[in-house]
Enzyme design. Structure first.
Site, short mmCIF file in Angstrom:
data_model
loop_
_atom_site.label_atom_id
_atom_site.label_comp_id
_atom_site.label_asym_id
_atom_site.label_seq_id
_atom_site.Cartn_x
_atom_site.Cartn_y
_atom_site.Cartn_z
N GLY A 119 -21.69 -13.55 19.40
CA GLY A 119 -21.04 -13.43 20.43
C GLY A 119 -20.97 -11.81 21.41
N GLU A 211 -13.26 17.52 0.71
CA GLU A 211 -12.28 16.92 1.23
C GLU A 211 -11.62 18.30 2.39
OE1 GLU A 211 -9.44 15.80 3.62
OE2 GLU A 211 -10.85 14.00 2.56
N HIS A 454 10.99 -6.70 -20.93
CA HIS A 454 10.88 -5.69 -22.39
C HIS A 454 9.53 -6.37 -23.03
CE1 HIS A 454 10.71 -2.28 -24.27
NE2 HIS A 454 10.99 -3.39 -25.93
#
Length: 476
Positions: A119, A211, A454
């Site tokens: 587009g 990291e 539970h």
């Protein structure tokens, strides 16, 4: 409703979760709607090279891991346990194809026109659909409104390129490997790095995660980062933090070298078979020709929008990754629904960006919603905190996954829940209890007073709430 050929009430550029869901909602509300998609398949990054294929491989590799390490305790044994990686990949592709066909069906069902191509804005009411390769015009589309939902792509430093032959991969290439790397170096300790590292670790790869910050998943609560690091290292995943990459280059036809430097100045070199770069994503606006309309963007290319998701050209909206914020499929979906309803004159409630849940599909899973403890401390809010270990739950023992905890933080003065952070089996499903509670501004006492079934993992909510409310627990 418009009847003229190639004249639409709404055109959506991009068929990812934000785009195709916007189109369906628009059709339901009576708008003549079209989608422009540059790829052959619908569904965007999430379906084709992101969420769905990665979760398929995460599930396949998890079953192998459990068969290898856990099933014997259930009295289930294998004479020769093995896996077929090509079959795992075939299954992944079949799932993607099946969902692709489902989206195509929804487009036909809702009478949404599909244009294949790129587009390109010519005016605020005219788009060209261009051929993806030649960029030659194929169609002209007139529209009253438009939603840009073109998403994002993996970020790559300018001096590098993603190429399996050169052994440098993004999340796209790594999901189409033909082999299991003996050693995989992952640069980036965020969601993508942890999930893809988990897949190949379970299948036998040696994983090294690099990291640059001082902890992995640094955008989440610090306690999640600490616990996840312990769990991953227990699985023999090597995690190196506070480490900046200097250079990446191909050693030979089978190996790649990553040169890096710790923040204290010490240099180190890692050798692996492939390198996965998962250092972030960048908005995809290439060839949209936004400059023709002077649509404003920031320095990184994210499109500016107002509170109603309108760009600087008011009949053109933008949603999802292309406007920044949390780059999550469910965020794009909600923004798309909001934009469509705003277009037709409804007054939808604003999306609460503070309560968008984040999930990491490792084993166990990580899930988070609301404020982290770090953020609460920065805001100088007095708070209570309740942390309940999963290993105390009966259901955790029966499932064989006792790692992790549920952490609930509430305002000390009002008892309103401010944040919930979970590591545990099914954490990604459990987080919705927290999301709903916080959307309605529940207190920790509200959660404690509700009967929880539970044995379930959800009992951790009740226990953490009681720790918050009265600083005591029934089972701890």
């Amino acid at each position: 409703m418009n009847k003229i050929n190639n004249l639409y009430d709404l055109v959506i550029i991009g068929s990812g979760p934000g785009g195709y869901i916007s189109a369906i909602r628009a059709s339901q509300l009576g708008l003549r709607t079209a989608i422009i998609e540059k790829y052959q398949e619908l569904g965007g990054t999430c379906l084709n090279v992101g969420c769905i294929p990665s979760k398929s491989l995460l599930d396949s590799s998890k079953y192998f891991l459990l068969a290898k390490n856990n099933y014997s305790s259930h009295g289930i044994f294998f004479e020769k346990l093995s896996f077929d990686f090509s079959k795992m990949m075939s299954r992944k592709n079949e799932i993607v194809n099946s969902i692709n066909n489902g989206i195509k069906y929804l487009m036909k069902k809702n009478k949404i026109d599909l244009y294949q191509g790129i587009g390109s804005f010519q005016t605020e009411n005219l788009l060209f659909v261009k051929d993806k390769q030649s960029l030659q015009k194929k169609n002209e589309i007139q529209f009253q409104y438009c939603i840009i939902s073109t998403g994002s792509k993996p970020l790559c430093p300018p001096h590098l390129s993603f190429d399996i032959k050169n052994r440098i991969c993004s999340s796209t290439e790594i999901l189409n490997l033909k082999e299991i790397p003996k050693k995989l170096i992952i640069i980036g300790g965020g969601i993508i790095g942890l999930e893809l590292g988990s897949i190949f670790n379970r299948l036998g790869s040696k994983i090294i995660i690099i990291e640059s910050k001082d902890k992995i998943i640094s955008n989440m609560d610090h306690s999640l980062s600490q616990e996840m690091k312990k769990i991953l290292e227990k699985s023999s995943i090597q995690i190196e933090t506070s480490l900046s990459v200097i250079n990446i280059f191909k050693e030979n036809h089978k190996e790649i070298s990553v040169h890096a430097k710790y923040h204290n100045g010490k240099k180190v070199n890692f050798i692996g078979n492939y390198c996965l770069l998962s250092i972030g994503r960048t908005p995809y606006t290439k060839n949209l020709d936004l400059e023709n309309l002077n649509i404003k963007m920031d320095k990184k290319g994210f499109i500016f929008v107002n509170d109603n998701l309108q760009t600087s050209v008011k009949n053109i909206y933008a949603i999802g990754d292309v406007i920044g914020g949390k780059m999550l499929a469910h965020k794009a979906e909600e923004e798309g629904l909001y934009a469509v309803e705003h277009i037709v004159g409804k007054k939808p409630p604003k999306l609460n960006y503070d309560l968008i849940p984040s999930i990491i599909y490792t084993y166990p899973e990580v899930a988070s919603v609301g404020l982290s403890e770090n953020e609460i401390q920065k805001d100088n809010i007095e708070y209570n905190i309740g942390i309940f270990p999963m290993k105390i739950l009966g259901r955790a023992h029966t499932s064989g996954c006792t790692d992790g905890f549920l952490k609930m933080i509430s305002d000390k003065k009002t008892d309103e829940i401010l944040g919930v952070h979970i590591i545990g089996d099914h954490a990604g499903d459990m987080i919705m209890e927290a999301s709903i509670a916080m959307e309605f501004r529940s207190s920790s006492e509200d959660i404690y007073r509700i009967c929880h079934p539970h044995p379930t993992f959800s009992e951790a909510f009740k226990e953490a709430a009681l720790l918050n409310f009265e600083n005591r627990s029934i089972h701890m």
